[in-house]
Design an enzyme around this catalytic site. Structure first.
Site, PDB file in Angstrom:
ATOM      1  N   HIS A  56       0.865  -1.186   0.000  1.00 53.64           N
ATOM      2  CA  HIS A  56       0.000   0.000   0.000  1.00 53.64           C
ATOM      3  C   HIS A  56       0.898   1.232   0.000  1.00 53.64           C
ATOM      4  O   HIS A  56       1.564   1.496   1.001  1.00 53.64           O
ATOM      5  CB  HIS A  56      -0.889   0.024   1.247  1.00 53.64           C
ATOM      6  N   LYS A 135      -8.192  -6.676  -6.694  1.00 50.50           N
ATOM      7  CA  LYS A 135      -8.240  -6.960  -5.264  1.00 50.50           C
ATOM      8  C   LYS A 135      -9.696  -6.970  -4.840  1.00 50.50           C
ATOM      9  O   LYS A 135     -10.454  -6.052  -5.169  1.00 50.50           O
ATOM     10  CB  LYS A 135      -7.476  -5.869  -4.495  1.00 50.50           C
ATOM     11  N   HIS A 160      -8.821 -10.426  -0.033  1.00 49.67           N
ATOM     12  CA  HIS A 160      -8.615 -10.187   1.404  1.00 49.67           C
ATOM     13  C   HIS A 160      -9.679 -11.043   2.082  1.00 49.67           C
ATOM     14  O   HIS A 160     -10.854 -10.688   2.106  1.00 49.67           O
ATOM     15  CB  HIS A 160      -8.787  -8.701   1.761  1.00 49.67           C
ATOM     16  N   HIS A 208      -2.263 -12.560   2.573  1.00 47.24           N
ATOM     17  CA  HIS A 208      -1.924 -12.602   4.014  1.00 47.24           C
ATOM     18  C   HIS A 208      -2.675 -13.636   4.856  1.00 47.24           C
ATOM     19  O   HIS A 208      -3.509 -13.288   5.679  1.00 47.24           O
ATOM     20  CB  HIS A 208      -2.075 -11.227   4.639  1.00 47.24           C
ATOM     21  N   ASP A 275       2.831  -6.676   2.735  1.00 46.02           N
ATOM     22  CA  ASP A 275       1.603  -5.960   3.097  1.00 46.02           C
ATOM     23  C   ASP A 275       1.954  -4.637   3.790  1.00 46.02           C
ATOM     24  O   ASP A 275       1.334  -4.271   4.800  1.00 46.02           O
ATOM     25  CB  ASP A 275       0.664  -6.816   3.953  1.00 46.02           C
ATOM     26  N   HIS A 279       0.705   4.086   8.249  1.00 46.94           N
ATOM     27  CA  HIS A 279      -0.145   5.171   8.761  1.00 46.94           C
ATOM     28  C   HIS A 279       0.787   6.099   9.529  1.00 46.94           C
ATOM     29  O   HIS A 279       1.917   5.708   9.865  1.00 46.94           O
ATOM     30  CB  HIS A 279      -1.213   4.612   9.706  1.00 46.94           C
TER      31      HIS A 279
END
Ligand code: DOR
Ligand code: ZN
Ligand code: ZN
Length: 407
Positions: A56, A135, A160, A208, A275, A279
Site C-alpha cells: 500500500h 483486489k 482479502h 496474508h 503488506d 499510517h
C-alpha cells in the site's frame, strides 16, 4: 558492465560466475573474458531482486502516511525492484480516471517498477487493461452476484479473506480486535474463495494468511501469501506494542506462527509479501488505531536473517520472494538470473549486522513492531534493469516505471 566473481543463484543453485549486463538485461552468465567496465563482487552472493506483490503506497490524499516516492525508496533499500500496489488508496483505484492519474505519478516518482491491482467492484464488465489483476475485499459488504462475478474474469483476483458477516457477528460479542477478526472469519472466507475457484476452474490468490487452519482449505486453483508479521509475531506482541502491531488480519497465536513457518518451508505457501500498510505515528497511537504495519524497510533484513540462521534456505527465499511472484502474476522476464531477463539483482552482505531502527527507515512510517530485531544479513547493492540504484545504504538513481500485465 561485468559483475566478476559472483556466487550467483542460478535456477535455485549457487554458481561461481561472471554476469555481463548489456542495457537493461543480462547478456551472459558464465566465464566472461573480455569487456569494458567491471565490478569485482568478491564472491558475495548475488540473487534475483525481490518482487513484492502486496504493497500500500498511499499517496493521493494520504501523502502524510506515505508517498510513491518514500514507499518505493523503502522498497529499493530492501532489494525489492518490482512491486504491485493495492487499490485501497484515497480515492481508490476503481475507475479509469484514477488509474490514469496513478500511472502518471508512478512514472514520475517511483524508484522501483510498480504494477497495480484494480479494486474489484460490480462496475467491472470486462478485464481492465494495464493492471495485473484485481483486489477483492471480503471484509466489507458485497453481494453474492459480485462475488461470483469475480471468478469470471481473465485476470487473477487477490482476496482479502476475512468474512464481513462473521466480523459483524463478533462485534456484538467482543471488543478485542483479534477476537472480532478471528480465525473463523478468515477460514470461512477462504472456504468460499477456494470452493468457487474449484467450481469455476479459476486461479485465485489469497492474501496474508494468518491462521494455520486456513491452510486446510487451499486447492490446486489457489495460491497464497504470508507476511513477516503473521510468520513471526503473535497476540503477545500485540499486547506489548498495542496500535503499532494492530493489523488486518490481526496477529494470531504462537502456534499459528509455527504452523505457517512449517507450511512455508514445505512449499504449501507460495509467496512472501510485506503488506506494507503505513499510517502516521499519531494515527497509530490514537485511541482508534488504524490497522496496518509498515514493512518495506525491514523485509530484506528479516528474511536474510532467517536464511543466515538456517530457518529457511536461500532457495526458499528466492522461490517465495522472486520466482513465484513473477510466475504467478505474470511479471515478465523477472524472477531469475537468466540470459535475456532484466538485470534486476541484489548483492547480499551476510556479514551486515545490527538492530532494526525505525529512525533509519525511508518510509514515512518510522515505527515497527520489529524494532530492535537483531538482523544478520542485508542488501548491499541493488540493480534495477541494468543500473545500480542502491549502493551501501544510499539510493543512487531513480529508475522506476509503471508496469502491467498485457493480456
Ligand atoms: O491492516 C491492514 N491495513 N489490512 C488491510 O487489509 C488494509 C491495510 C491498509 O490499507 O491500511
Ligand atoms: Zn488485505
Ligand atoms: Zn494489504
Amino acid at each position: 558492465m561485468i559483475l566478476r566473481n559472483c556466487k550467483a543463484l542460478i535456477n535455485g543453485k549457487i554458481e561461481e560466475v561472471d554476469i555481463l549486463i548489456e542495457g537493461e538485461r543480462i547478456k551472459k552468465v558464465g566465464k566472461i573474458i573480455r569487456g569494458d567496465e567491471s565490478i569485482n563482487i568478491r564472491k558475495k552472493i548475488v540473487i534475483p531482486a525481490f518482487i513484492d506483490v502486496h504493497v500500500h503506497l498511499r499517496d493521493f490524499k494520504e501523502r502524510h502516511k506515505e508517498t510513491i516516492e518514500t514507499g518505493t525508496k523503502a522498497a529499493i533499500s530492501s532489494g525489492i525492484t518490482t512491486l504491485i500496489e493495492m487499490p485501497n488508496t484515497e480515492p481508490s483505484i476503481d475507475n479509469m480516471e484514477n488509474l490514469k492519474k496513478r500511472i502518471s505519478i508512478i512514472n514520475k516518482k517511483s524508484y522501483v517498477d510498480v504494477g497495480i491491482f484494480f479494486k474489484f467492484t460490480d462496475k467491472i464488465e470486462k478485464d481492465v487493461e494495464d493492471v495485473f489483476g484485481y483486489k477483492f475485499y471480503m471484509d466489507k459488504p458485497f453481494s453474492d452476484e459480485t462475488f461470483i462475478k469475480s471468478f469470471e474474469l481473465g485476470k487473477i483476483v487477490c482476496y482479502h479473506a476475512e468474512d464481513y458477516k462473521i466480523i459483524e457477528e463478533n462485534k456484538k460479542k467482543f471488543r478485542e480486535h483479534h477476537k472480532i477478526r478471528n480465525c473463523k472469519a478468515e477460514v470461512i472466507a477462504i472456504q468460499k474463495v477456494a470452493k468457487n475457484a474449484l467450481i469455476k476452474r479459476k486461479k485465485v490468490h489469497i492474501c496474508h494468511i494468518s491462521c494455520s487452519d486456513s491452510l486446510k482449505y487451499l486447492n490446486e486453483y489457489t495460491t497464497c501469501e504470508v507476511t513477516p508479521h503473521h510468520l513471526l509475531l503473535n497476540k503477545e506482541h500485540y499486547e506489548e506494542y498495542g496500535g503499532i502491531a494492530k493489523v488486518n488480519p490481526p496477529l494470531k497465536s504462537k502456534k499459528d506462527n509455527i504452523y505457517l513457518l512449517e507450511a512455508l518451508k514445505k512449499g504449501k505457501i507460495d509467496i512472501i509479501a510485506s503488506d506494507h500498510a503505513p499510517h502516521s505515528i499519531s494515527e497509530k497511537e490514537s485511541e482508534d488505531s488504524p490497522s496496518g504495519i509498515p514493512n518495506l524497510d525491514v523485509m530484506a533484513k528479516i528474511f536474510l536473517t532467517l536464511v543466515k540462521r538456517n530457518v529457511i534456505s536461500l532457495y526458499d527465499l528466492w522461490r517465495l520472494y522472486s520466482r513465484n511472484p513473477a510466475e504467478i502474476f505474470g511479471i515478465k522476464e523477472k524472477g531469475y538470473l537468466r540470459e535475456g531477463y532484466y538485470a534486476d539483482m541484489v548483492v547480499v552482505d551476510f556479514d551486515a549486522k545490527g538492530k532494526i531502527d525505525p529512525d533509519e527507515f525511508f518510509s514515512k512510517a518510522k515505527y515497527s513492531p520489529f524494532e530492535g530485531f537483531k538482523y544478520h544479513g542485508d542488501v548491499e547493492i541493488v540493480f534495477l534493469r541494468g543500473k545500480i540504484v542502491y549502493y551501501d545504504g544510499d539510493i543512487v538513481e531513480k529508475r522506476g516505471r509503471f508496469i502491467f500485465r498485457d493480456f
